[in-house]
Structures are given as C-alpha cells and as structure tokens.
Design an enzyme around this catalytic site. Structure first.
Site, PDB file in Angstrom:
ATOM      1  N   CYS A  70      -5.845  -2.775   2.019  1.00  0.00           N
ATOM      2  CA  CYS A  70      -5.626  -2.739   3.478  1.00  0.00           C
ATOM      3  C   CYS A  70      -6.858  -2.997   4.348  1.00  0.00           C
ATOM      4  O   CYS A  70      -7.261  -4.137   4.517  1.00  0.00           O
ATOM      5  CB  CYS A  70      -4.962  -1.420   3.871  1.00  0.00           C
ATOM      6  SG  CYS A  70      -4.204  -1.510   5.533  1.00  0.00           S
TER       7      CYS A  70
ATOM      8  N   LYS B  65      -9.438   2.429  -2.426  1.00  0.00           N
ATOM      9  CA  LYS B  65      -9.651   1.788  -1.115  1.00  0.00           C
ATOM     10  C   LYS B  65     -11.083   2.048  -0.665  1.00  0.00           C
ATOM     11  O   LYS B  65     -11.494   3.204  -0.504  1.00  0.00           O
ATOM     12  CB  LYS B  65      -8.645   2.392  -0.134  1.00  0.00           C
ATOM     13  CG  LYS B  65      -8.651   1.809   1.262  1.00  0.00           C
ATOM     14  CD  LYS B  65      -7.422   2.304   2.041  1.00  0.00           C
ATOM     15  CE  LYS B  65      -7.333   1.750   3.433  1.00  0.00           C
ATOM     16  NZ  LYS B  65      -6.001   2.032   4.036  1.00  0.00           N
TER      17      LYS B  65
ATOM     18  N   GLU C 201       0.835  -1.212   0.000  1.00  0.00           N
ATOM     19  CA  GLU C 201       0.000   0.000   0.000  1.00  0.00           C
ATOM     20  C   GLU C 201       0.871   1.264   0.000  1.00  0.00           C
ATOM     21  O   GLU C 201       1.866   1.327   0.713  1.00  0.00           O
ATOM     22  CB  GLU C 201      -0.883  -0.034   1.257  1.00  0.00           C
ATOM     23  CG  GLU C 201      -1.882   1.112   1.332  1.00  0.00           C
ATOM     24  CD  GLU C 201      -2.728   1.060   2.595  1.00  0.00           C
ATOM     25  OE1 GLU C 201      -2.330   0.359   3.548  1.00  0.00           O
ATOM     26  OE2 GLU C 201      -3.785   1.731   2.631  1.00  0.00           O
TER      27      GLU C 201
END
Lengths: 384, 384
Positions: free
Chosen positions: A233, A196, A119
C-alpha cells in the site's frame, strides 16, 4: 456521488472516442497496445455467474537467442467485503475465504501461476475507527494461522504461488501486530513474509495506531515462476521502497492496497507505473472495492461531521510494465480478477535499452543520502 | 504518421466526451480541476500573431494564518528550431534568441517571474549524429557566453529569473563540454549552473559521445520567487535525482527536455508527475517541438535504414503539483508558452498531510543503498 456510478475510465474512452484518435489516446495513456489474453470459456462463464470483472492481457517480449520466453501468469484479485462489519469475526473471515476462493478457482482455470490478494484481505479496512475490538481479533499468525492454512491448500491444489496480505499477530515478539504479506510457494510451503515498510498518517488511515513500520527490509522471494516482492500500500508513494526491492532482484513487485477515491485516485495510475519504468520490472497494483460501513461513527480530522464509512475504495487494479505500457484497470465498482501474462525477459531487454541501473550513479546517492539523514545536514542552497 | 497531426490529448477528450463523464475522466487523469489563469488580451493577441500556444492555469493552496499566499508565476517555453540545421551556427543561435525572446516578452506581459527554456535551447538536438562539427561550436561559456548575456538582458528587462539550458564549454577545465542549465537571477546576475546528472545511452540519444555526467550535484537556487532546481532531461527517469533536489529544499524543479514520441511519450505524463507527488513539490516538464532534419544521414542501432531526422519531438510541456494534480499539456506540434501560477504554500500543506518525508525511513535506505553499491553486494533473496 458520481464516483460510485462511474465504472471505468477505459470504457468511457472506448465508448466516445472515434477509432483513429482512440488509438493515439491509448498509446499516450497506456503505451503500446497489449494483446488480449484468450481466456477459457469456462472461466468467462464462471466470472459472469459469480459476478466479477475478468480481464486478461499479454505483455510480450522480443525473442532472444539464448533465453526461452519466460512467461508467467499473474492474477490480481480485488473484492468487496461480504458480511456486515459487525458480523462475528470468524464468519466475516470465512465468507471472504469462500469468495476469494471461488475467484482463485477461476484464476486456476486461466492458468495463473502467482496470485495476489488485496491488503488485509480477510477483514474490513477498519483502521479508520481507531477501535481495538473487534478488529485486532482479525490478526493471525503468518506462519500458522487459519488464513495461511487456507492459502496453503489453494497453493497445493492449483500449483499456484499465493501472496496473502493479512493483519499479522506476531506471538514470538510480544503478540505485536504487523501489516504483512505472507508468500506461500506453489508447493504449499510458507516461503516467508514481507511487512509493510511505510505506515500512513493521512486522512482516515490511522494504521499507526495499530502497527509499526515493517522490519523485514526488502526481501525478494525466488519462486518457481520468477522473483517476486511485495510493496504494501503506502509504500507505493516511496520511490526508494520500490527501488530497493528491485535492487534485490525483484522481477515482479506486487502492491496490495486499500485506498479511496477522494484521496488518491489521481495518483493511482502514476505511482506503480512510474516504479515499473524506473526499475525495469513489472508492478501489480491492487486495490479493494466498495464502501464499508462501521457501526460506531468516527471523525476524519478534517472538521467534517462524524460518519460511518471510509469512502469508496475504487478498485482499478492494473499491471504496469518496464516499457511504460500498462493494462487497463479493473472495474472501479465491482469485484475482479485481472490475469496478465508477463514475459519476464522484457525486464532485461528494457534494462539493456534504457540502462537506468547503469546510469543511476547510486554511489553518488548513497553518499548524499547518508549525509542528508544527519541531524546537522546543510541543504545545498545557492544564494545571490 | 498519425503522431504528427494529433495535436493534444486534452482537446480530443474535450471534443468527444460528454460533460458529466468528462469531469470524472479529468479528475482521474489530472486531479483536481485547475482554475484557468485570466491572461491579458495583449498577451493572447500576441500569441496568436506570433503563432504559439498560450495557456495559463492556477494551482491554489488553502489560506493559512501565519503565512501569506506565496504565488509565483512560472513560464515554460517549448519551441521548434528556426533555421535549417546547416545554416551558419551564429545565424541559428540568433534566430532562436529572437524567437524565444518574443515569447519571453509575452511571458512578461503575463506576469511570469521565472521562465525556463527547453534543453540545449540554442541549437538543434544534433547529438543523434555523433558528428563533432558544427555542433560543438554551439557550446558557450555558462558564465560569460553570448546566450548568457542575452538571458541577463531579458532578466533585467523583465525582472524575471531565467533558466537557460545550453551546451556548455568549460574553458577552465580543458575546454570540456557539459549539458548545463544556467540560472540567471532577476537582477541579471548569474546565480549558478546545474549540470545534467544522468546521461542517456538509448536510441539516438548519443549524448555520452559529447559530455559526461554532471559534477554540480543537486544544488538548489534561492531566488526572490522561491527555491528552484533543474533536473535536465534523462534525469527525470531517476527518482533519486528528483528526490535529492527536493532534500536540498527545491520548491519547483524544472525538467528541460528533448524527447521523441516513439520512445518516451507514454512515460512523459508519468515521471515528472510522480516526482511532484513523491517529493511534495512542483515539477515543470518541458519538451521541444517538431522534426529536425540533418544533412548527413545516421543510423539508430536498431537495424533500420539510415535516415536524416531524430523523429518527432512532441512538446506537451506541463506542470505537476504535489497534490497529484497537473495542468493540461501544451500542444504536441506547436511552439508554446505555459504560464502557471503556483502557490508554493501548497508544498508544505501537502507534506503535512501526506508526510512522505517523515515516513520515508531515509536512514534505512542510506544504509541499504550504501551496501547495494558495493561490488560484493548480495541481494536479499529468499529461496525455498
């Protein structure tokens, strides 16, 4: 401080537990034993010289009559930052390009078809600081940035799909920031981007200060080597996020992450693996490594003293398969490249065996979930 | 045959791995170290004499200003069948009542408030055979059966909520069969029942021959000791099933199961634990123990020879907490009672910390899932 010296769970097990029991322990903890991938000596030598952990495993599937094996090699790269966090921004980015570039070169020697970086791989994970400068300067255009150009060169040079998670600056929507994975085809074309979907508000993960929940939904990218998706994530804590990528056809879901030991390590081996099992697909969990020092101190909302680092990013990147098996993790402390050969035929084989999509009763859940999100939702509670 | 003699993962780790490393291994595999529950000597003596594994752990929460600790003790019971599978039906049921009754007595000495038995606990897990007789004779009324009466007596005698998963005969709907957990309040009243929502079609799990997917939805039972729900066996593979119980307010979700080593053991420690993490609640996974022999041979749809048993039910019952910690498992080979004291305040504390319900974007998923279940659904796939 023990977490800093403890290098890997697997090494400890192998060192101390005798053969017969070790076999059982590994079966219970890791599922079926994976064949080690035989890697070229030049790759092994390069990894040693360039000081990173290199491991390779094969996830096999049964032969079929009508489909040939569908073997794809994925590469997971985990790394520390290179320069101090107060070095000039462009120097920091360039140093990371160089470091990751030399690991990708080894991935190419190992025959990797799809590589994924960690990330926001071009920068320290500075969102703990809540400072704007200089961190927002690391943001780049997904389509036309310095880093995307770099990845396009890698992709063409090595005929490799490159998944490049960056801090994105979206100029056509008011210069907003996003946490975004850019997917570059092996032809060098930007295939698209995946933002994300779930943004944390936990501990030092002050990312909600910088960017909002992604608006790219659950796109899946059809590459020459299989259908891939990117769950960034914190999205790994949300089973529905994995699920929706899978419903859209993902065969491999990458989970580029940045997470620290004290907070999440006992969850790390559970979540991506559960997603592989529940969704009949492969998942690839990638975490950064090392401790990142910031000049200005910050607090963590936990009553403890102000400090200068986020804690120890524990690496431990791994691949999980739909049959419940998983690879060992990469080092907890060292840069690394995990090469895994995945026979994607395994996905349908396991789906046909376990049938979670068939037995999933999604119509029922669509209805119940639609009710549950209403303000006036009444939980179904039985009382005496 | 190694799985038959291998007693427990935890014992092997503790035997071979030195102290400092063991601590780290346990942190990564089990989360924070749990305090052992000090159990009365009479209970320990009784467990020894009655030949079952007895373990106790405490899941603590931080003190709060406005809420007192909300400690509840749950008991998970795993056991072998007692008589041969061709003994008279009523003798088999009665023998199991007696055995489980004597374990419940020890649970009462340990202060257990809510006890849960394994899936279809009054019978062998005979669904592998596909035979009707005598297995369907084990079915009983949930509200008024022999076994429910037995549980009502236990509940009143020990002031204990009893979760009793049985094969149900539903006389008011044409005598249909269901796989059902009966929830008996500590007052002795039948609070309600929860039917198995997802029915397997995998390996020897021929349950779809006997009963259909449950129609009781995702009810949660408000007991004097907390809000509980029951996700039976195969439902643990379905993250949406756990989720919907949680959305309806469950603080503890029991997962009474029957599953065998060769098939599912590497998944066992992953799924219920992932559910506890993802839903900010406690989960209790219970599996039966031992090998059950059937007089008539049956095949497994895997090309292997006909045989007389289902394989080894590996026990390993455990409790998982919302913070990612979990208890060790009970024995893989022996009957057992796991007593866990849960401070239910931990659920909200972890929810307030991790915020999965807040960051879950359920409105997005309600919409996407509603589309995904349509016949004409077009997966969101990007191509070059």
């Amino acid at each position: 401080m023990s977490e800093y010296v403890f290098e890997s769970l697997e090494k400890t097990l192998e060192t101390h537990i005798p053969g017969a029991e070790l076999k059982e322990i590994k079966r219970i903890l890791y599922g079926k034993e994976l064949r080690k991938l035989i890697l070229p000596q030049t790759a092994l030598d390069a990894a040693l010289e360039r000081d990173f952990d290199l491991q390779g495993y094969v996830f096999e599937a049964a032969p079929e009559q009508l489909r040939a094996p569908s073997a794809v090699r994925v590469g997971l790269i985990q790394n520390k930052i290179i320069l101090p966090t107060d070095a000039p921004v462009l120097d920091q980015i360039t140093a990371l390009h160089k470091r990751v570039g030399e690991i990708v070169e080894v991935a190419a020697i190992c025959g990797v078809n799809v590589v994924c970086f960690q990330e926001t791989w071009t920068m320290p994970f500075a969102f703990c600081t809540r400072e704007r400068e200089p961190w927002t300067e690391f943001a780049e255009s997904a389509e036309d940035g310095f880093t995307t150009h770099f990845c396009q060169e890698l992709a063409k040079k090595y005929n490799m799909v490159v998944v490049s998670p960056i801090l994105e600056r979206d100029e056509i929507h008011g210069g907003t920031l996003w946490n975004t994975a850019v997917v570059v085809s092996n032809t060098g074309t930007v295939l698209g981007k995946s933002r994300k979907n779930h943004i944390p508000r936990v501990g030092d993960f002050n990312e909600s200060t910088y960017y909002m929940e992604g608006n790219t939904g659950h796109q899946v990218f059809q590459t020459q080597f299989g259908k891939i998706a990117v769950n960034i994530c914190y999205g790994r804590h949300h089973p529905l996020n994995w699920f929706m990528y899978s419903m859209n056809g993902a065969e491999i879901i990458f989970n580029p992450s940045a997470t620290v030991g004290a907070l999440s390590e006992p969850m790390w081996s559970v979540e991506a693996r559960n997603a592989a099992i529940a969704n009949h697909c492969f998942t690839c969990a990638i975490n950064r490594v090392g401790v990142e020092y910031f000049k200005n101190e910050f607090t963590s909302g936990d009553g403890k003293k102000a400090h200068h680092d986020f804690g120890h990013f524990y690496g431990s990147s791994y691949v999980a398969a739909p049959d419940g098996s998983r690879s060992p993790g990469l080092s907890r402390t060292q840069d690394g490249l995990l090469v895994a050969e995945l026979d994607l035929n395994l996905n349908r084989q396991i789906a046909d065996k376990w049938n979670f999509k068939m037995t999933g009763r999604y119509d029922l859940y669509a209805e119940e979930l639609t009710k549950a999100v209403q303000h006036a939702f009444k939980p179904n509670i039985v009382k005496e």
